[in-house]
Design an enzyme around this catalytic site. Structure first.
Site, PDB file in Angstrom:
ATOM      1  N   ASP A  94      37.200  38.277  50.677  1.00 54.19           N
ATOM      2  CA  ASP A  94      37.548  39.684  50.457  1.00 54.19           C
ATOM      3  C   ASP A  94      36.447  40.620  50.978  1.00 54.19           C
ATOM      4  O   ASP A  94      35.285  40.230  51.083  1.00 54.19           O
ATOM      5  CB  ASP A  94      37.699  39.963  48.949  1.00 54.19           C
ATOM      6  CG  ASP A  94      38.941  39.305  48.361  1.00 54.19           C
ATOM      7  OD1 ASP A  94      39.594  38.508  49.060  1.00 54.19           O
ATOM      8  OD2 ASP A  94      39.238  39.583  47.189  1.00 54.19           O
ATOM      9  N   HIS A 118      33.537  36.440  49.046  1.00 53.94           N
ATOM     10  CA  HIS A 118      33.386  37.736  49.723  1.00 53.94           C
ATOM     11  C   HIS A 118      32.531  37.585  50.975  1.00 53.94           C
ATOM     12  O   HIS A 118      31.760  36.634  51.086  1.00 53.94           O
ATOM     13  CB  HIS A 118      32.751  38.764  48.767  1.00 53.94           C
ATOM     14  CG  HIS A 118      33.621  39.100  47.609  1.00 53.94           C
ATOM     15  ND1 HIS A 118      33.697  38.297  46.499  1.00 53.94           N
ATOM     16  CD2 HIS A 118      34.466  40.133  47.387  1.00 53.94           C
ATOM     17  CE1 HIS A 118      34.562  38.831  45.633  1.00 53.94           C
ATOM     18  NE2 HIS A 118      35.041  39.938  46.155  1.00 53.94           N
TER      19      HIS A 118
HETATM   20 ZN   LIG Z   1      37.241  43.641  46.986  1.00 58.25          ZN
END
Ligand SMILES: [Zn+2]
Length: 246
Positions: free
Chosen positions: A52, A195
């Site tokens: 992400d 991430h």
């Molecule tokens: Zn996010």
């Protein structure tokens, strides 16, 4: 003195030419990578790694390199307003076979927005993506902070996709914890959220190698969804929207 100046100018010009050549070569070599190859065995366990918040000019290239070196396809949930600065990275994702999906335009908490604002967050991200990958449509939306309501689900217009294993990689300097949060809790059919951040860039290779040693096949969200049972799909994808598509 004059001659010194000429020598210095030539040195600077040479340096600029060398750096430019290296940059062009770097971009070309990344974009000319052939797709990741893998042969999937439907009887062996599969898990999907998802990333992400990218693209990040600094950490996404490192993550893409590790994924490529280990021949690991993955899914990237991109933020629309960050796409312009990562055009080549997004093209590389598509070229080598990663899945590219939506993480809104400006990474806001969708549960706090009006219906119009929610639709805008998806539409603007889609617009940004099509400037880079013409014709490519997002099929999944991962709501920032994992926050959604029934209104978000209805207004977004595409399937919400969540995760089943949280790496908790937003805690700085916790690489050992990130590693164990993933490898100690993994099971067949899991979707791992990571991430595009420095901690993940540092620990990703170890995670991938351990998961492969444990016998897991690492796949995209689409590849995973294709072999999950309905119950398993519902554990990671919002049930009502998924049911409408299956
Ligand atoms: Zn996010």
């Amino acid at each position: 003195m004059k001659r010194k100046n000429i020598c210095f100018s030539l040195f600077v010009l040479g340096l600029i030419a060398t750096v430019t050549a290296l940059l062009v070569w770097g971009v070309y070599s990344r974009l000319s990578r052939p797709p990741i190859t893998q042969t999937l065995d439907p009887d062996r366990p599969m898990v999907a790694l998802t990333f992400d918040d990218g693209p990040s000019p600094r950490y996404t290239p490192q993550i893409l390199d590790i994924l490529y070196q280990t021949q690991t396809p993955a899914t990237f949930f991109l933020v629309g307003e960050r796409m312009e600065g990562g055009r080549l990275l997004i093209r590389e994702m598509k070229t080598v076979g990663h899945q590219v999906e939506c993480h809104t335009y400006s990474h806001q908490n969708l549960s706090a927005l009006t219906g119009e604002e929610i639709r805008q967050e998806v539409a603007l991200a889609q617009e940004e993506l099509e400037k880079i990958l013409p014709g490519h449509k997002f099929r999944y939306l991962r709501p920032p902070y994992g926050s959604y309501t029934q209104k978000v689900e209805q207004e977004a217009g595409i399937t919400l996709a969540m995760w089943t294993v949280d790496s908790r990689d937003s805690e700085p300097g916790q690489e050992d914890k990130i590693y164990s949060n993933v490898v100690d809790h993994i099971k067949d059919g899991d979707v791992v959220v990571l991430h595009d951040c420095p901690e993940t860039a540092r620990v990703l290779e170890s995670i991938i190698l351990t998961l492969k040693e444990k016998g897991y096949q690492l796949v995209t969200l689409d590849q995973l969804a294709a072999r999950l049972t309905q119950e398993e799909k519902e554990a990671l994808i919002i049930p009502s929207t998924w049911k409408g598509k299956s």
